[in-house]
Design a protein around this motif. Structure first.
Motif, PDB file in Angstrom:
ATOM      1  N   ASN A 416       0.842  -1.192   0.000  1.00  0.00           N
ATOM      2  CA  ASN A 416       0.000   0.000   0.000  1.00  0.00           C
ATOM      3  C   ASN A 416       0.881   1.247   0.000  1.00  0.00           C
ATOM      4  OD1 ASN A 416      -2.505  -1.356   0.122  1.00  0.00           O
ATOM      5  ND2 ASN A 416      -2.223  -1.674   2.335  1.00  0.00           N
ATOM      6  N   ASP A 420      -2.653   5.599  -1.032  1.00  0.00           N
ATOM      7  CA  ASP A 420      -3.736   4.645  -0.759  1.00  0.00           C
ATOM      8  C   ASP A 420      -4.385   4.943   0.587  1.00  0.00           C
ATOM      9  OD1 ASP A 420      -3.216   3.325  -3.120  1.00  0.00           O
ATOM     10  OD2 ASP A 420      -1.939   1.805  -2.194  1.00  0.00           O
ATOM     11  N   MET A 423      -6.315   8.357   0.376  1.00  0.00           N
ATOM     12  CA  MET A 423      -7.522   8.241  -0.451  1.00  0.00           C
ATOM     13  C   MET A 423      -8.614   7.494   0.307  1.00  0.00           C
ATOM     14  SD  MET A 423      -7.616   9.800  -3.337  1.00  0.00           S
ATOM     15  CE  MET A 423      -9.009   8.935  -4.047  1.00  0.00           C
ATOM     16  N   GLY A 424      -8.237   6.496   1.065  1.00  0.00           N
ATOM     17  CA  GLY A 424      -9.224   5.789   1.873  1.00  0.00           C
ATOM     18  C   GLY A 424      -9.893   6.711   2.877  1.00  0.00           C
ATOM     19  N   LEU A 427     -12.186   9.331   0.968  1.00  0.00           N
ATOM     20  CA  LEU A 427     -13.435   8.717   0.502  1.00  0.00           C
ATOM     21  C   LEU A 427     -14.381   8.455   1.667  1.00  0.00           C
ATOM     22  CD1 LEU A 427     -12.054   6.202  -2.155  1.00  0.00           C
ATOM     23  CD2 LEU A 427     -13.172   8.392  -2.566  1.00  0.00           C
ATOM     24  N   ILE A 445      -8.653  15.291  -2.794  1.00  0.00           N
ATOM     25  CA  ILE A 445      -8.521  14.246  -3.813  1.00  0.00           C
ATOM     26  C   ILE A 445      -7.983  14.846  -5.112  1.00  0.00           C
ATOM     27  CG2 ILE A 445      -9.852  12.652  -5.265  1.00  0.00           C
ATOM     28  CD1 ILE A 445     -11.661  12.178  -2.809  1.00  0.00           C
ATOM     29  N   CYS A 449      -4.851  13.629  -7.361  1.00  0.00           N
ATOM     30  CA  CYS A 449      -4.970  13.386  -8.801  1.00  0.00           C
ATOM     31  C   CYS A 449      -3.892  14.147  -9.578  1.00  0.00           C
ATOM     32  CB  CYS A 449      -6.361  13.808  -9.270  1.00  0.00           C
ATOM     33  SG  CYS A 449      -6.671  13.577 -11.026  1.00  0.00           S
ATOM     34  N   PHE A 457      -3.944   7.795 -11.091  1.00  0.00           N
ATOM     35  CA  PHE A 457      -5.179   7.965 -10.319  1.00  0.00           C
ATOM     36  C   PHE A 457      -6.244   6.947 -10.727  1.00  0.00           C
ATOM     37  CE2 PHE A 457      -9.152  10.167  -9.141  1.00  0.00           C
ATOM     38  CZ  PHE A 457      -8.862  10.472  -7.820  1.00  0.00           C
ATOM     39  N   ARG A 459      -6.475   3.837 -10.449  1.00  0.00           N
ATOM     40  CA  ARG A 459      -6.729   2.758  -9.481  1.00  0.00           C
ATOM     41  C   ARG A 459      -7.799   3.131  -8.452  1.00  0.00           C
ATOM     42  NH1 ARG A 459      -1.194   1.955  -6.263  1.00  0.00           N
ATOM     43  NH2 ARG A 459      -2.468   0.448  -5.104  1.00  0.00           N
ATOM     44  N   TYR A 460      -8.102   4.421  -8.311  1.00  0.00           N
ATOM     45  CA  TYR A 460      -9.088   4.861  -7.318  1.00  0.00           C
ATOM     46  C   TYR A 460     -10.465   5.145  -7.933  1.00  0.00           C
ATOM     47  CZ  TYR A 460      -4.643   5.604  -4.979  1.00  0.00           C
ATOM     48  OH  TYR A 460      -3.395   5.433  -4.461  1.00  0.00           O
ATOM     49  N   HIS A 463     -14.008   3.357  -7.002  1.00  0.00           N
ATOM     50  CA  HIS A 463     -14.697   3.776  -5.775  1.00  0.00           C
ATOM     51  C   HIS A 463     -15.050   5.264  -5.795  1.00  0.00           C
ATOM     52  CE1 HIS A 463     -13.873  -0.102  -3.939  1.00  0.00           C
ATOM     53  NE2 HIS A 463     -12.599   0.012  -4.279  1.00  0.00           N
ATOM     54  N   PHE A 464     -14.238   6.054  -6.510  1.00  0.00           N
ATOM     55  CA  PHE A 464     -14.441   7.500  -6.484  1.00  0.00           C
ATOM     56  C   PHE A 464     -15.495   7.964  -7.480  1.00  0.00           C
ATOM     57  CE2 PHE A 464     -12.772  11.826  -7.873  1.00  0.00           C
ATOM     58  CZ  PHE A 464     -13.345  12.494  -6.806  1.00  0.00           C
TER      59      PHE A 464
END
Length: 712
Positions: A416, A420, A423-424, A427, A445, A449, A457, A459-460, A463-464
């Motif tokens: 990680n 990561d 961003m967790g 979110l 965020i 980015c 970016f 990979r996110y 969820h985003f």
């Protein structure tokens, strides 16, 4: 007593009726009678009658300023007497009359045609008025605080207004008085002198103020430890004024000691005093960074600066301030973190690597993580929880923006990265369903980015993306919706071709929101404009996805055509009523957004030609050209009240059309005299612009147009 009650009722009634007395004020005899009655009430009767009579006088200054020359000398003499002799409530209203006159004259001198109407009452009266105001400022109450309103505070407000109105002329009267009284043992004289110094800093030019202010800085710093709270708070406020308006007066070598003195003072200070000192540090940090960037440009971070020796301690101090039990007073917690942001932004490269990355960022992350465990038993608890999340996201945004991407992408034992983890957290903030904290989470965020290279970016996005769609659709909170739209544009630019995998729900949300009749319907009150942001986003998406643009192109062009029609209608409205500033500003934003969109689509189609030959032909269809961007340009050419930013975008777009479409539009361009004239008019306006960039762009566009004419 009954007569006085009748008189009071009459004065109140007159005050309410003044707005409808314009015809009476045009007739000399009627105006004279009204002024005589009001002036008599100002000097005769009960305290309450006098108070309301002066309110009438102030209202007349607002409504019928140009009718005052015949009465102003008598009013000056009457108000000077009232300020010195009448009860506090009456004196305050007498002072307020001159504050109102300042406001009227300031607005006139800063309007296009108002300066010729200005009678310069303040220029003539200030030599008599200012000494009386300075004396009034020495009538403070023992327990006076930031919420106190009395003759002394009213006099200070008026002094500030006079300074803003006549600028450096006030210094000759005020500064000798400050010099004579700032060292007095009598705390009232001392505090009034400190306040007076701060009151005259908004108005006079910085180079004029510098020599006056520099001599007082050391004295102001010494008063941060004054035993009298009023003097201490006044010194903090005046230092705030100095750092904001005349930071050049503070010697570079004095910045470190000044920050140290502030850090020593803040812990035991009242919230209002601490807030003043935070803002002083914030303003000074911004000034130092602006100076460094101006002098060193991209190399400003390479070497230590004036804040480097104290930056770590300042950051720790600001975090400590935010933890104070009384930090919710005087907006102290928010201001402390805003100051921390400014301090972080000026960190040199070494401090970023040795403090911001390894110490400050993890600490802030831990604090944001801890907010999710905060209990919210009532509305106040929930508000406090969301406030902390909003503040921490804001500061993390600044910190992440300062880090090289190599710091963000280092993996731990579980593979990680630092990003990561954050961003967790960001979110997770959206789960609170609070629009303010969601705004700051979006900005944080966005910082992530922008920092990740090569489409990292992506990979996110799984969820985003759904959260981004939700935020776009929250049109009831225009600011959140606009931020989400701009974030969509950022993501499109960052991911480029990879954006196509996530674009469908986002584009659908953009088009749905654009067609919502409630969007931007209240642009006179709400200045977070959604439609201009949508147009700009369409341009960024089009530029990013290249050959995949085909599936959205028809929808985009139809949306822009609607925007062009609306802009044309607004231009017609402004021709009939040019005084609607809100409509004018909104139209400028719409025009810039539309031009951005067309530029993005044009260049997106050009990029698509590498894999789809002939893709650029789609821009020549009537929806894109004749009924779209050409209609927009012709409408702009016929509108004289364009903002420079709109003119710049228009001439740049014209150049892009000539350069990229060339032979495709030659026949239309040469055969359509109205179009030819409209484009020529815009280019001539650009060439004649005082803005060098606009003139240069217009000359380039004209060169491209000449190539089109001469091409085979």
């Amino acid at each position: 007593m009954q007569d006085q009650n009748v008189k009071l009722a009459a004065v109140k009634a007159l005050n309410n009726a003044l707005e409808f007395a314009s015809r009476n004020f045009e007739v000399d005899t009627e105006r004279d009678y009204i002024m005589q009655v009001i002036c008599e009430a100002c000097s005769q009767g009960t305290e309450e009658v006098k108070e309301y009579a002066y309110q009438c006088l102030s209202r007349i200054a607002e409504l019928y300023y140009v009718r005052l020359p015949l009465y102003i000398q008598a009013i000056l003499e009457m108000t000077l007497s009232a300020i010195q002799k009448e009860a506090d409530s009456v004196a305050r209203q007498a002072i307020n009359f001159w504050t109102i006159v300042c406001d009227v004259e300031y607005d006139m001198m800063n309007s296009d045609d108002g300066e010729s109407k200005c009678k310069n009452f303040i220029k003539g009266a200030h030599r008599f008025l200012v000494p009386v105001l300075l004396t009034a400022m020495t009538t403070q109450e023992e327990d006076q605080d930031a919420d106190t309103f009395n003759k002394s505070t009213e006099a200070a407000v008026c002094l500030q207004s006079i300074s803003s109105t006549i600028n450096e002329e006030i210094l000759e009267t005020v500064m000798p008085w400050v010099q004579a009284n700032i060292g007095q043992a009598n705390w009232r004289l001392r505090e009034a002198a400190i306040m007076a110094c701060g009151c005259v800093l908004d108005g006079p030019p910085g180079d004029v103020l510098q020599s006056y202010v520099a001599r007082f800085v050391e004295t102001l710093v010494s008063y941060l430890s004054d035993a009298q709270q009023n003097c201490k708070d006044a010194a903090a406020w005046t230092l705030r004024q100095v750092c904001h308006h005349v930071p050049i007066a503070i010697n570079k070598q004095a910045i470190g000691p000044l920050c140290e003195a502030i850090m020593q003072t803040i812990p035991a200070s009242e919230p209002s005093t601490a807030e003043h000192l935070c803002v002083a540090v914030m303003s000074l940090a911004r000034f130092v960074k602006e100076t460094l960037v101006e002098n060193l440009q991209d190399r400003w971070q390479d070497s230590p600066n004036e804040f480097s020796p104290v930056l770590v301690q300042l950051a720790q101090c600001m975090i400590g301030i935010a933890d104070r039990p009384d930090a919710n007073e005087a907006n102290l917690r928010q201001t402390a973190f805003e100051t921390l942001n400014s301090v972080t932004e000026i960190a040199d490269k070494n401090l970023v690597e040795t403090f911001v990355a390894p110490q400050l960022l993890p600490l802030l992350g831990e604090r944001l993580q801890a907010t999710f465990q905060m209990q919210a038993l009532n509305a106040d608890d929930l508000n406090a929880k969301c406030e902390w999340q909003s503040i921490l996201c804001g500061t993390l945004q600044i910190c992440i923006g300062r880090l090289p991407h190599s710091f963000l992408t280092v993996t731990d034992a579980n593979n990680n990265t630092l990003v990561d983890r954050f961003m967790g957290l960001f979110l997770q903030v959206f789960s609170m369903q609070n629009t303010t904290s969601a705004q700051d989470a979006l900005l944080a965020i966005g910082s992530v980015c922008n920092q990740l290279p090569n489409g990292g970016f992506e990979r996110y996005m799984q969820h985003f993306c759904p959260l981004l769609v939700q935020c776009i659709n929250v049109v009831s909170d225009a600011r959140l919706s606009v931020l989400a739209i701009l974030m969509t544009a950022d993501v499109a630019r960052a991911l480029e071709g990879k954006f196509v995998a996530f674009s469908d729900p986002l584009v659908e949300a953009l088009l749905t929101v654009h067609n919502n009749p409630a969007v931007d319907a209240d642009f006179h009150q709400v200045h977070d404009y959604i439609k201009p942001a949508i147009y700009t986003c369409i341009g960024d998406i089009s530029l990013s996805i290249g050959s995949a643009l085909d599936k959205y192109l028809g929808f985009f062009l139809q949306t822009l055509q609607q925007g062009v029609a609306s802009a044309t209608t607004m231009r017609q409205q402004l021709k009939l009523s040019s005084e609607d500033d809100d409509l004018s500003y909104y139209l400028s934003e719409i025009d810039e957004g539309l031009l951005d969109a067309y530029v993005g689509i044009l260049h997106g189609l050009k990029a698509a030609e590498q894999s789809v030959p002939g893709a650029l032909d789609a821009f020549v269809n009537p929806t894109a050209l004749d009924q779209g961007c050409i209609a927009l340009l012709m409408s702009l050419a016929d509108f004289e009240e364009k903002q420079d930013s709109v003119l710049k975008a228009a001439v740049g777009f014209i150049g892009d059309i000539f350069e990229n479409l060339g032979a495709k539009i030659k026949a239309t361009y040469l055969s359509n005299q109205a179009l030819h004239s409209a484009l020529a008019k815009l280019l001539e306006e650009g060439k004649d612009s005082e803005d060098e960039e606009i003139a240069k762009l217009a000359n380039w566009a004209s060169t491209q147009g000449a190539k089109v004419k001469s091409s085979n």
